[in-house]
Design a protein around this motif. Structure first.
Motif, mmCIF file in Angstrom:
data_model
loop_
_atom_site.group_PDB
_atom_site.id
_atom_site.type_symbol
_atom_site.label_atom_id
_atom_site.label_comp_id
_atom_site.label_asym_id
_atom_site.label_seq_id
_atom_site.Cartn_x
_atom_site.Cartn_y
_atom_site.Cartn_z
ATOM 1 N N ALA A 178 1.022 -1.140 0.134
ATOM 2 C CA ALA A 178 -0.114 0.091 0.092
ATOM 3 C C ALA A 178 0.556 1.375 -0.018
ATOM 4 C CB ALA A 178 -0.822 0.081 1.093
ATOM 5 N N VAL A 179 2.120 1.266 0.428
ATOM 6 C CA VAL A 179 3.003 2.453 0.411
ATOM 7 C C VAL A 179 4.093 2.197 -0.593
ATOM 8 C CG1 VAL A 179 2.402 2.780 2.773
ATOM 9 C CG2 VAL A 179 4.238 1.300 2.278
ATOM 10 N N ASN A 180 4.064 1.175 -1.382
ATOM 11 C CA ASN A 180 4.998 1.172 -2.476
ATOM 12 C C ASN A 180 4.536 1.820 -3.719
ATOM 13 O OD1 ASN A 180 6.756 0.080 -4.620
ATOM 14 N ND2 ASN A 180 7.017 -1.864 -3.419
ATOM 15 N N ASP A 181 5.136 3.005 -3.901
ATOM 16 C CA ASP A 181 4.601 3.807 -4.935
ATOM 17 C C ASP A 181 4.889 3.282 -6.429
ATOM 18 O OD1 ASP A 181 3.557 5.541 -3.212
ATOM 19 O OD2 ASP A 181 5.180 6.907 -2.973
ATOM 20 N N LYS A 182 6.206 2.540 -6.429
ATOM 21 C CA LYS A 182 6.617 2.294 -7.815
ATOM 22 C C LYS A 182 5.662 1.070 -8.279
ATOM 23 C CE LYS A 182 11.578 3.108 -7.557
ATOM 24 N NZ LYS A 182 12.735 2.647 -7.817
ATOM 25 N N LEU A 183 5.444 0.086 -7.617
ATOM 26 C CA LEU A 183 4.549 -1.058 -7.896
ATOM 27 C C LEU A 183 3.213 -0.616 -7.948
ATOM 28 C CD1 LEU A 183 5.612 -4.094 -5.491
ATOM 29 C CD2 LEU A 183 5.819 -3.932 -8.191
ATOM 30 N N LEU A 184 2.597 0.337 -7.265
ATOM 31 C CA LEU A 184 1.332 0.704 -7.443
ATOM 32 C C LEU A 184 1.156 1.608 -8.581
ATOM 33 C CD1 LEU A 184 0.202 2.118 -3.831
ATOM 34 C CD2 LEU A 184 -0.334 -0.381 -4.891
ATOM 35 N N ASN A 185 2.017 2.451 -8.915
ATOM 36 C CA ASN A 185 2.044 3.464 -9.943
ATOM 37 C C ASN A 185 2.102 2.414 -11.383
ATOM 38 O OD1 ASN A 185 1.715 5.945 -8.755
ATOM 39 N ND2 ASN A 185 4.015 6.121 -8.770
ATOM 40 N N ALA A 186 3.116 1.275 -11.544
ATOM 41 C CA ALA A 186 3.150 0.402 -12.516
ATOM 42 C C ALA A 186 1.912 -0.487 -12.570
ATOM 43 C CB ALA A 186 4.359 -0.370 -12.159
ATOM 44 N N SER A 187 1.136 -0.616 -11.490
ATOM 45 C CA SER A 187 -0.062 -1.500 -11.724
ATOM 46 C C SER A 187 -1.219 -0.708 -12.169
ATOM 47 C CB SER A 187 -0.467 -1.935 -10.168
ATOM 48 O OG SER A 187 0.477 -3.073 -9.795
ATOM 49 N N ARG A 188 -1.176 0.574 -12.018
ATOM 50 C CA ARG A 188 -2.219 1.393 -12.434
ATOM 51 C C ARG A 188 -1.918 1.713 -13.872
ATOM 52 N NH1 ARG A 188 -2.183 4.295 -7.309
ATOM 53 N NH2 ARG A 188 -0.321 5.342 -7.756
ATOM 54 N N ASN A 189 -0.513 1.919 -14.253
ATOM 55 C CA ASN A 189 -0.431 1.902 -15.658
ATOM 56 C C ASN A 189 -0.757 0.761 -16.642
ATOM 57 O OD1 ASN A 189 0.733 4.805 -15.628
ATOM 58 N ND2 ASN A 189 2.866 3.751 -15.084
ATOM 59 N N SER A 190 -0.382 -0.578 -15.844
ATOM 60 C CA SER A 190 -0.688 -1.749 -16.626
ATOM 61 C C SER A 190 -2.411 -1.838 -16.837
ATOM 62 C CB SER A 190 -0.307 -2.931 -15.750
ATOM 63 O OG SER A 190 0.909 -2.999 -15.931
ATOM 64 N N VAL A 191 -2.993 -1.636 -15.635
ATOM 65 C CA VAL A 191 -4.491 -1.635 -15.926
ATOM 66 C C VAL A 191 -5.092 -0.726 -16.877
ATOM 67 C CG1 VAL A 191 -6.714 -1.597 -14.692
ATOM 68 C CG2 VAL A 191 -4.789 -2.564 -13.474
ATOM 69 N N LEU A 192 -4.417 0.598 -16.720
ATOM 70 C CA LEU A 192 -5.001 1.516 -17.754
ATOM 71 C C LEU A 192 -4.722 1.226 -19.060
ATOM 72 C CD1 LEU A 192 -5.892 4.374 -18.494
ATOM 73 C CD2 LEU A 192 -3.849 5.310 -17.966
ATOM 74 N N ILE A 193 -3.634 0.749 -19.331
ATOM 75 C CA ILE A 193 -3.048 0.526 -20.657
ATOM 76 C C ILE A 193 -3.994 -0.775 -21.218
ATOM 77 C CG2 ILE A 193 -1.534 -0.541 -22.300
ATOM 78 C CD1 ILE A 193 0.794 1.245 -20.537
ATOM 79 N N ALA A 194 -4.306 -1.794 -20.285
ATOM 80 C CA ALA A 194 -5.133 -3.062 -20.784
ATOM 81 C C ALA A 194 -6.590 -2.678 -20.814
ATOM 82 C CB ALA A 194 -4.931 -3.870 -19.426
#
Length: 259
Positions: A49-65
């Motif tokens: 929940a406080v790992n900004d790198k993984l969270l931002n990458a996950s949001r990018n992946s979901v958005l792109i998908a």
């Protein structure tokens, strides 16, 4: 089925699902080094929940998908309709040209996209990854929707138009509802292809803008942490839920037609 056949099937299922089960179990394990026995904890989800790198990458992946699923389904669906319902010069050649991108190694495709995007000025970044993912997903959509179109009766639209319906109204009132399961399946397929894509994303990503597969790869090189198991578990549960919802909806539709 014989005992040998059941045993072989069980081994295949274990081979397919054992790594996933282990990953999920370790997402809830206290030990950072995967020691046994497993001590249940939610620590790694809290750390996520406080790992900004993984969270931002996950949001990018979901958005792109999501964008890929919408665009690829729209473009691939229209292409499937044109190939199945229209006769024009070069149709067979176009059908053949849609299949090779599936067989071409993604390493070659990623390299070609990187060179082409620099040559045309598109460059790298989120927009480039979306274009690349859509291009990769379209052939799969064409195959799925094309298969669905083969099961539909074209004379239903003709019957509707003979009763006074316009071609557009007949399409939206008859063909589109019957084709909906295939379109949903194609969209889910495109979503999965995009979410799982690493090579093209790695080539087209820019510093600070990456997807989850790229970020996981970078994290593994520095040192694997169970936070990766946690985010993978969340995405797995979300994907499985979508698949189950689709399966239930299509089954209900089938039962309704039989009644």
């Amino acid at each position: 089925m014989t005992t040998l056949g059941r045993g072989f099937l069980l081994l295949v299922l274990v081979f397919l699902y054992a790594p996933i089960v282990v990953m999920i179990a370790m997402a809830f394990n206290t030990s950072e080094l995967y020691t046994l026995p497993i001590v249940p904890t939610l620590h790694w989800f809290e750390a996520l929940a406080v790992n900004d790198k993984l969270l931002n990458a996950s949001r990018n992946s979901v958005l792109i998908a999501l964008v890929t699923a919408v665009l690829a389904t729209a473009i691939g669906g229209l292409a499937s309709l044109a190939l199945s319902r229209r006769s024009f010069r070069g149709r067979s050649l176009l059908q053949l040209l849609l299949l090779p991108p599936i067989a071409i190694p993604w390493l070659i495709t990623g390299t070609a996209m990187l060179v082409f995007f620099f040559w045309t000025g598109i460059g790298r970044g989120l927009h480039a990854m979306i274009i690349g993912h859509v291009a990769l997903a379209i052939p799969y959509v064409v195959l799925v929707v094309g298969t669905g179109l083969k099961t539909l009766r074209a004379d239903l639209e003709e019957a509707a138009m003979s009763l006074g319906s316009t071609p557009i109204h007949a399409f939206f009132a008859i063909t589109l509802p019957l084709l909906a399961p295939s379109l949903i399946a194609a969209a889910l397929f495109a979503f999965a292809v995009s979410l799982d894509q690493f090579v093209v994303s790695y080539f087209l990503a820019t510093p600070g803008v990456s997807t989850l597969p790229v970020e996981i790869y970078s994290s593994i090189r520095k040192g694997f942490t169970p936070e990766i198991n946690a985010i993978s578990t969340i995405l797995l549960v979300a994907s499985a839920t979508l698949f189950l919802v689709f399966a239930v909806l299509t089954k209900m539709g089938g039962e309704g037609e039989r009644r």
